[in-house]
Design a protein around this motif. Structure first.
Motif, short mmCIF file in Angstrom:
data_model
loop_
_atom_site.label_atom_id
_atom_site.label_comp_id
_atom_site.label_asym_id
_atom_site.label_seq_id
_atom_site.Cartn_x
_atom_site.Cartn_y
_atom_site.Cartn_z
N ASN A 1269 37.42 40.68 47.66
CA ASN A 1269 38.60 39.82 47.63
C ASN A 1269 39.03 39.45 49.05
N ASP A 1270 38.52 38.31 49.52
CA ASP A 1270 38.84 37.88 50.88
C ASP A 1270 39.33 36.43 50.92
N ASN A 1271 39.76 35.83 49.78
CA ASN A 1271 40.25 34.45 49.73
C ASN A 1271 41.52 34.39 48.89
N ASN A 1305 35.32 36.61 39.41
CA ASN A 1305 35.71 37.71 38.53
C ASN A 1305 37.19 38.02 38.72
N ASP A 1306 37.54 39.33 38.85
CA ASP A 1306 38.95 39.71 38.98
C ASP A 1306 39.58 39.15 40.24
N ASN A 1307 38.80 38.98 41.27
CA ASN A 1307 39.34 38.45 42.52
C ASN A 1307 39.78 36.99 42.38
N ALA A 1308 39.29 36.31 41.34
CA ALA A 1308 39.65 34.90 41.13
C ALA A 1308 40.57 34.72 39.94
N LEU A 1309 41.05 35.83 39.30
CA LEU A 1309 41.95 35.76 38.16
C LEU A 1309 43.36 35.54 38.67
N ILE A 1310 44.01 34.35 38.37
CA ILE A 1310 45.29 33.94 38.96
C ILE A 1310 46.38 33.99 37.91
#
Length: 1607
Positions: A1269-1271, A1305-1310
């Protein structure tokens, strides 16, 4: 999550550490182990404890993932991780695993992790004797000729044993026998068996040998395989075919159908195979035999092919040859004698000798016409003939003294006019069974005598001639017909001069005596002369001549040649001018005066029409076009002039109308007393208009009734579909009045009657009456044909056909008195011929004789045969007069009679062989005739043979083939010579040229001699391969004639030599991977034999190795060995091919050789890359140097070709690090990774060897970069502008916001939420809500544009990564207006608030007066607030107008007394929204009277006039419409009647637009070639466009295009 990340980090560190240890101590952690097991062991068999042998801890094998990772045969073995044993996983078959390899090795690669170790294991598979020798086929068949010498060998198929070493084939053995033995030839590792003939075979003792070949291997116990060998002994052709009869005899009826089997010959041959197969053929070279008969080459059946005719040949002698199919073939001959049996198959032949083809119609019965001779080629009763004539002919046959001779005579009197030609059919039937019949037709022409008078078709003739005709022009053409022909039918015409009137007629008429055209010498005037008549005489040119006459009645027709004469007004000086005075106060319709005129012409030419040519004021006066009455159109006013000049044009209705003018001056004077002008005017006008309206209604009703009647008539005529009738409308020439004719159709008489005005229609007239009725024949077709027509000026002349019926006796009586000396002389001639013929019938034997002459063939033209006149006792001086001649005979062109001296001489050269082919006696029969009296004599001329033909062979050369092994005494038939001459002049002997090997034998068969070539000494092909001989045929004529035949004897070779190779073993080197079709080697074998015995074909022995046939191909003709498929050194290093060379002899002989092909290795194997991946996923935050995979590269080539250089594709953040072991590498990362930039890498590993040329291989490894998660979430648009219509539904979605995150995945779940700010979250929450997952924003209440127009808020987006990242967006909301407000009426508004008002205006306001203005308002904006005005309700639309944009109400016209005093206007006011809203306003307009008085009575009368004018106008429109429909129906009726057939019909119709008493008349237009039915109200000279239906009915002109006459 943080703990899990640390755990993954430690795992990658351990992997990197282990891989570093492997790289550092690779030699200590790698080992090589070798095992050996036999094939076919059971599954689960333990190969060895690999873990123990490698020194691995057994307890850690599972955790360290000990496994087999590569090896081409890895599925055969597995490792048990529990105990470390390597065991057999699948049954192993060495032969299928390692084909043709001496050593069978299986290589395995094992891997153990933690730490990573790679171990290589080799397993050798040893062979056991588990396969028996096998032959490719279970049975081998061979053929050996019985003359094959001992010692000959024949290769047999070799057996195959998949086992190797001692377990392969060791020897072959053959079943014991006396004739054959086995021999084995060693060829490298192969053993090839050969069958050797040790004792000669004899087909007569044993035809087939069954042998058993056994192949035995060297295993323990030994295994074997067997091959059944069948040897067939082939026969040689040493026996001739033999017929069961030397001569066959058979009888055949003539005319046998094609395909009939005549006889079946049979020959046998004791040889076998093709040597005993027999083919039959004709040995007879006669072409006639081949045309009539055919022979089945296989069965020997002789069949009928063509026509078998006994008259052509009575006996056929046919030689048939039987030949076997040996090489060379042997043959024998037999003879078939076919006797033809005669049947009655020839029809009688009729020959007619006509004395004359023309006979006068007045010939007496018994007159001889022709002599009839009937012949039949058959004999006996088949040649007896009965002769008959066809029925219904005035002729008969009388038999002669001689059989089959008849005379054709008349049996009754003839009439040429009844029948001018007779087709006489003479039928002759013989007495055979079945009877045959022949017929011929004789055409007899009946010549004419003048026994018929000329005949006029119509008598009397009526001619209608228009006056003022051109002097000297033709006015009529008369025509008569005569049933006779030639001069008897040539008619001349002249006008018969009456008593005392000849000069009168000749003064103005003349006639062409040849054509009958009558000319007028002067111009006729209808006013002077109306009718006259004269007779015309028609006379034929016969002798004596005959005549008849016709009466011609001429009626002069009137022409428009008189100008109208004005009777009134006429002035004192005689000019057509007058003055009329009328009072100014006269009413409309007042009669001013009447113009009177007169025309001296009649009919349309005298029918006058009046028209105003010049007038000052067209609205004042009218002129009746038919009566000439001048009336006022309206009352005079004060402004009208006191004097008016009227110029009236009077013209008639001729084709070219003539006219005159009259001038009337009308003076208007004041009356003495005063009238109430206005009252009287209105009264008169009302009365007249009422009258006009009344008449229009009556006219409309009448036209409608007539229209309905025409429709009913149209339907009835279409339904009845009766025959078409035509009519012509003719003017009565004897009537000079103006009334016209009418037409009555008589259904009983089927004719039209034209009835004049002075006669009752119901009255009847006798046929031929020429009063006031013209009978027009019905135009329906009859059997006798159609009614003819005359020329253009003749109108409907009735045809009256007069048939003169006379009997044959009357004709004969007339001829007796009228025929001249020529006819009498001709009659006497025919009478004498009849008498002579009767005399001949009575005394025939005394006047007939038979004479026979003999003459040699080839006599010159003009050679004398004999004096036939002297031999018959005829007077030479009378031969010419008595017409002595040859009248029949099939060869009549060969001879002629000289009538001057009676000598019979040769007229044409005679060839006996051409005329009498095959017949011993050659007779030419001739029939001669001499007249006055009639005598018939028969002469036979015998043509004798001379030796004018030499013997001739059918062909100039003959070839004979004889095998060199043929024994002396053999015979070979030669061609027989043919000589067309007969007797001693035919062939008598043969002789053969001198030679050492052959002699000549002659076989005499009675009528012919057949030569045979006899072999007296054996032939040797090596000494002489060909012999040239000459056979000579000699006839018995004097001097002798001869013919020669060139004979070529070819000595045939036998197959006694084997082919021989130039080398027994061929060796060649061949590089692998050479192109397909490359020539490897060309083998060469030769055979000293000739022909097929010396032609060599090459084959490959495919039994040795099936792989050979897949790789190489052999050209069977040239011996070239070519590459067929890919050659791979790694598959096979050496190929051994056995090549066989066989000739094409029978049986063929074979030899073999060995070809060794050594394959040279080239660098053709690319490196093979094997990848062992620890993990294909790597986190994007991995450090440089992280190990990804282990890479192993191998190359099948050796030395420098097996050395490999390995590289990676460019632009990837990875690199290769080489291991301590050759061709071993590790794949590690070399830079930091970013998944968002590249989430996947396709790493291409390139391996290139060091061979020449170097080969390269590629392999792609896919590495996935895992996400961290870097974005932060990102909104595409910020801020966000939203436009929302007011009055939205509460709770409905108004907006959806979306943010994007580059992570996955979870890092892109908003998740989404609204940001509360400035301590006012409750205000936002009162009307907005957001879905945290989808970002959909909903409004909790409805917005109103008038209350709130804009606001804004913020939305926060946060991802689900660890730690989470977020961002926000500003949303600007704009409320849009909607059409939700109804227009409001501002004016008019009543006291109670309703939109209603009252406006008063004076009655005398002008058009455009502003009544009021309606005002309204709408709270909406834009199109929703734009208002439009319209009249929703109004009493009179012609009074008020409303401006749709301003709302102003104005008057459209001035008010009248009839307008109401109060008008209610309802105004609709609506906006321009999508769904428009509206309101209404009511304005009551009251009309008030002004202070001054109005002229009420004038206004009232004016309104009344306007209404009445409207009624009249509508009535006129209705009347015009109905009239137009009526006219269309009339046109349809005419078109439909005209379209029914080529004969046009017409009905006499009354003009519906005319109610007077004048009738129609008919005008013939010569220019248009049509009739015109003209009404009384129309000028004849006027023209109408096609399709006009006014007062003219067009009747098509019935003129034939070819003759130009009226039908």
């Amino acid at each position: 999550m943080e703990a899990a990340g640390q755990k993954h980090g430690w795992e990658y560190c351990w992997i990197a550490l282990c891989f570093s240890l492997i790289l550092g101590f690779a030699q200590q952690t790698s080992a090589q182990i070798r095992y050996s097991i036999p094939e076919e062991v059971k599954e689960g068999f333990a190969v060895g404890n690999i873990a123990k042998d490698l020194g691995l801890e057994i307890s850690g094998l599972v955790d360290r993932h000990f496994r087999i990772v590569s090896g081409s045969k890895e599925e055969l073995f597995q490792i048990n991780q529990e105990n470390g044993l390597l065991y057999v996983h699948k049954k192993i078959d060495r032969e299928s695993l390692c084909v043709n390899n001496g050593i069978c090795m299986v290589n395995l690669k094992t891997v153990v992790e933690n730490p990573l170790e790679v171990h290589y294991v080799e397993i050798e598979i040893s062979d056991i004797n588990d396969n028996s020798p096998v032959f490719t086929e279970k049975e081998q068949r061979m053929s050996i000729s019985e003359h094959t010498q001992p010692g000959a060998d024949y290769q047999l198929p070799a057996a195959r044993d998949p086992d190797s070493g001692t377990n392969s084939i060791r020897f072959y053995k053959l079943t014991p026998n006396d004739n054959f033995e086995i021999k084995v030839r060693e060829s490298d590792e192969d053993k090839l068996p050969f069958l050797v003939l040790k004792k000669a075979v004899d087909r007569e003792v044993t035809t087939t040998y069954n042998l058993l070949l056994t192949a035995v291997d060297g295993g323990t116990p030994p295994r074997s395989g067997v091959l059944n060998v069948t040897v067939t002994v082939l026969d040689i052709n040493d026996n001739r075919p033999v017929f069961n009869q030397e001569t066959y005899s058979v009888e055949l009826p003539e005319n046998s159908v094609a395909g009939t089997v005549i006889i079946r010959v049979n020959a046998t041959d004791i040889d076998e195979g093709q040597n005993s197969e027999i083919e039959y053929s004709f040995a007879t070279l006669n072409s006639k035999v081949h045309e009539v008969f055919e022979l089945d080459h296989v069965k020997g059946e002789l069949r009928v092919k063509g026509k078998v005719d006994f008259e052509d040949a009575e006996v056929y002698k046919i030689d048939i040859r039987a030949s076997d199919k040996g090489h060379p073939p042997m043959s024998a001959n037999c003879r078939v004698i076919i006797k033809i049996i005669d049947v009655n198959d020839n029809r009688p032949e009729i020959e007619i000798t006509s004395l004359s083809k023309n006979i006068p119609e007045d010939s007496k019965p018994g007159t001889v016409i022709s002599l009839v001779s009937v012949t039949d080629k058959d004999a006996g009763i088949n040649g007896k003939v009965i002769c008959l004539l066809n029925k219904n002919v005035p002729f008969e046959l009388k038999p002669s003294f001689k059989d089959n001779m008849f005379s054709l005579v008349t049996k009754e009197r003839l009439d040429r006019e009844t029948n001018s030609e007779y087709e006489i059919i003479i039928t002759a039937s013989d007495l055979g069974q079945p009877s045959l019949t022949a017929s011929t037709m004789l055409s007899v022409q009946i010549s004419d005598v003048n026994d018929n008078a000329p005949e006029f078709f119509i008598n009397p003739l009526e001619l209608y001639l228009i006056e003022n005709n051109a002097a000297g022009s033709s006015i009529l053409s008369v025509s008569a017909s005569d049933r006779d022909t030639a001069e008897n039918a040539l008619i001349s015409y002249n006008i018969v001069r009456g008593a005392g009137t000849q000069n009168d007629i000749s003064s103005f008429l003349n006639i062409n005596s040849e054509t009958g055209v009558i000319y007028s010498l002067k111009s006729f005037d209808f006013e002077t002369l109306k009718t006259f008549q004269f007779p015309v005489l028609g006379v034929d040119s016969g002798s004596p001549s005959r005549s008849s006459n016709v009466t011609v009645k001429v009626f002069i027709l009137d022409q428009n040649d008189n100008v109208p004469v004005i009777l009134y007004p006429v002035s004192a000086n005689g000019s057509a001018e007058g003055v009329e005075e009328i009072h100014r106060n006269v009413n409309a319709g007042h009669l001013v005066t009447k113009v009177r005129a007169y025309d001296a012409d009649i009919g349309y030419n005298g029918w006058l029409l009046f028209s105003l040519q010049e007038v000052c004021d067209h609205s004042l006066f009218s002129l009746d076009r038919y009566t000439g009455q001048i009336r006022t159109l309206r009352s005079f006013t004060e402004t009208d002039e006191a004097q008016h000049k009227l110029v009236i044009l009077v013209k008639d209705n001729g084709n070219v109308s003539l006219s005159a003018t009259a001038t009337v001056i009308v003076k208007v004077v004041e009356p003495k007393e005063a009238f109430a002008a206005s009252d009287v005017k209105h009264t008169v006008k009302d009365e007249e208009e009422n009258n006009v309206t009344f008449y229009l209604i009556i006219t409309l009703g009448s036209v409608s009734v007539l229209f309905i009647i025409s429709i009913i008539v149209l339907i009835a005529m279409q339904c009845s579909k009766s025959a078409n009738y035509s009519s012509k409308y003719l003017q009565d020439a004897n009537y000079d009045g103006t009334l016209c004719h009418s037409i009555q159709y008589r259904s009983g008489d089927k004719r039209y009657m034209l009835v004049g005005p002075r006669m009752s229609i119901g009255s009847t007239l006798a046929t031929g009456s020429n009063r006031n009725t013209l009978v027009i024949p019905d135009r329906r077709r009859r059997d006798s044909g159609e009614v003819g027509a005359f020329k253009e000026n003749i109108l409907n002349i009735r045809r009256i056909t007069k048939q003169l019926s006379t009997t044959a006796l009357k004709n004969w009586s007339v001829k007796s008195y009228t025929m001249g000396s020529e006819e009498q002389r001709r009659g006497w001639q025919y009478w004498w011929i009849s008498l002579y013929f009767s005399f001949m019938l009575c005394f025939g034997p005394q006047v007939s004789a038979q004479i026979r002459y003999t003459i040699s063939e080839e006599a010159k033209e003009g050679s004398v045969v004999g004096n036939i006149a002297k031999d018959l006792g005829l007077d030479v001086n009378t031969l010419v007069a008595r017409r002595f001649r040859i009248v029949s005979g099939s060869e009549d062109t060969l001879f002629q009679v000289n009538t001057n001296n009676g000598v019979l001489y040769v007229h044409k050269r005679i060839d006996r062989e051409e005329r009498c082919d095959g017949n011993t006696a050659c007779i030419v029969n001739i029939k001669t005739v001499i007249e006055d009296p009639l005598e018939v004599h028969y002469v036979a001329v015998d043509v004798t043979d001379v030796n004018d033909h030499a013997p001739r062979f059918p062909e100039k050369n003959q070839k004979v083939e004889i095998a060199e092994s043929t024994q002396p005494g053999a015979r070979f038939q030669l061609q027989a010579a043919r000589d067309p001459d007969i007797g001693v002049n035919s062939v008598r002997s043969y002789k053969l040229s001198q030679n050492e090997h052959f002699d000549l034998e002659i076989r005499d068969r009675g009528d012919e001699k057949n030569p045979f070539l006899l072999l007296k000494r054996p032939l040797d092909r090596e000494n002489q391969a060909e012999h040239k001989l000459i056979l000579t045929a000699i006839d018995g004529g004097s001097p002798h004639r001869s013919g020669i035949l060139n004979i070529t004897v070819t000595v045939l070779d036998i197959n006694d030599n084997r082919p021989a190779f130039s080398q027994e073993v061929y060796t060649v080197n061949l590089q692998e991977n050479v192109p397909v079709d490359t020539i490897v080697l060309k083998v060469n074998a030769t055979d000293i034999d000739e022909g097929l015995n010396g032609e060599v074909r090459y084959t490959i022995d495919g039994n040795l190795n099936s792989k050979v046939n897949d790789i190489f191909v052999l050209d069977s003709v040239s011996g070239e060995i070519r590459v067929k498929d890919k050659i791979d050194f790694e598959d096979v290093e050496v190929y051994r091919l056995d090549i066989f060379a066989s000739d094409k002899g029978t049986p063929p002989m074979t030899v073999d050789c060995r070809v060794i092909v050594k394959i040279l290795d080239v660098n053709d194997n690319a490196p093979e890359i094997e990848i062992t991946s620890l993990s294909n996923i790597i986190p994007e935050d991995s450090k440089p140097g992280t190990v990804i995979s282990l890479i192993s590269v191998t190359d099948k080539d050796s030395a420098s070709n097996g050395k490999v250089v390995c590289t990676l594709s460019a632009n990837v953040p990875f690199e290769l690090k080489q291991s301590v072991q050759d061709n071993m590498y590790s794949l590690v990362s070399k830079t930091l990774l970013d998944r968002e930039a590249t989430s996947q890498y396709e790493i291409t590993i390139i391996a290139t060897d060091l061979g020449q040329p170097p080969l390269t291989s590629f392999k792609t490894l896919t590495v996935q970069v895992s996400d961290v998660n870097d974005n932060i979430p990102d909104f595409i648009t910020n801020p966000l502008d939203i436009y929302l219509l007011e009055s939205n539904v509460p709770g409905a979605s108004i907006l959806s916001v979306t943010a994007f995150d580059k992570d996955i995945n979870d890092n892109a779940l908003i998740s989404y939420q609204i940001i509360r700010k400035d301590g006012t979250p409750n205000d936002m929450a009162s009307f907005l809500n957001i879905n945290s997952e989808t970002g959909v924003i909903s409004a909790l209440k409805s917005f109103d544009f008038e209350t709130l127009k804009t606001f804004q808020f913020h939305v926060l987006a946060m991802d689900s990564g660890y730690p989470s990242l977020s961002s926000n967006v500003t949303v600007n909301m704009f409320i849009l207006d909607q059409n939700d407000n109804v227009p409001v009426i501002l004016y008019p508004v009543s006291a109670n608030g309703s939109a209603e008002g009252v406006e008063e205006i004076p009655r005398n306001v002008n058009a455009g007066h502003l009544v009021t203005k309606v005002r309204a308002y709408d709270a909406d904006i834009g199109y929703n607030g734009w208002l439009l005005f319209s009249l929703l309700e109004v009493n009179d639309h012609s009074l008020f107008s409303l401006d749709r944009y301003t709302g102003q109400i104005r008057t459209l016209r001035s008010f009248t007394e009839t307008d109401e005093a109060q008008h209610k206007l309802v105004i609709l006011v609506k906006d321009n929204g999508n769904v428009s809203l509206s309101a209404t306003a009511t304005v009551i307009v009251k009309v008030v009277e002004p202070k001054e008085a109005f002229a009420a009575s004038d206004v009232e009368n004016s309104v009344k006039d306007e209404e009445e004018d409207n009624v009249t106008f509508y009535l006129i429109i209705t009347l015009g419409s109905v009239s137009a429909l009526f006219i269309v129906s009339i046109i349809v009726l005419i078109v439909m009647q005209c379209s029914k057939s080529t004969d046009y019909s017409s009905k006499y119709l009354q003009d519906m637009n005319y109610d007077g008493t004048l009738c129609h008349s008919i005008q013939y237009r010569s220019g248009d070639k049509r009739y015109m039915l003209v009404g009384p109200r129309m000028s004849i000279g006027s023209t109408l466009a096609p399709g006009s239906n006014r007062n003219t009915l067009v009747i098509p002109d019935r003129v034939r295009r070819d003759s130009g006459e009226v039908r």
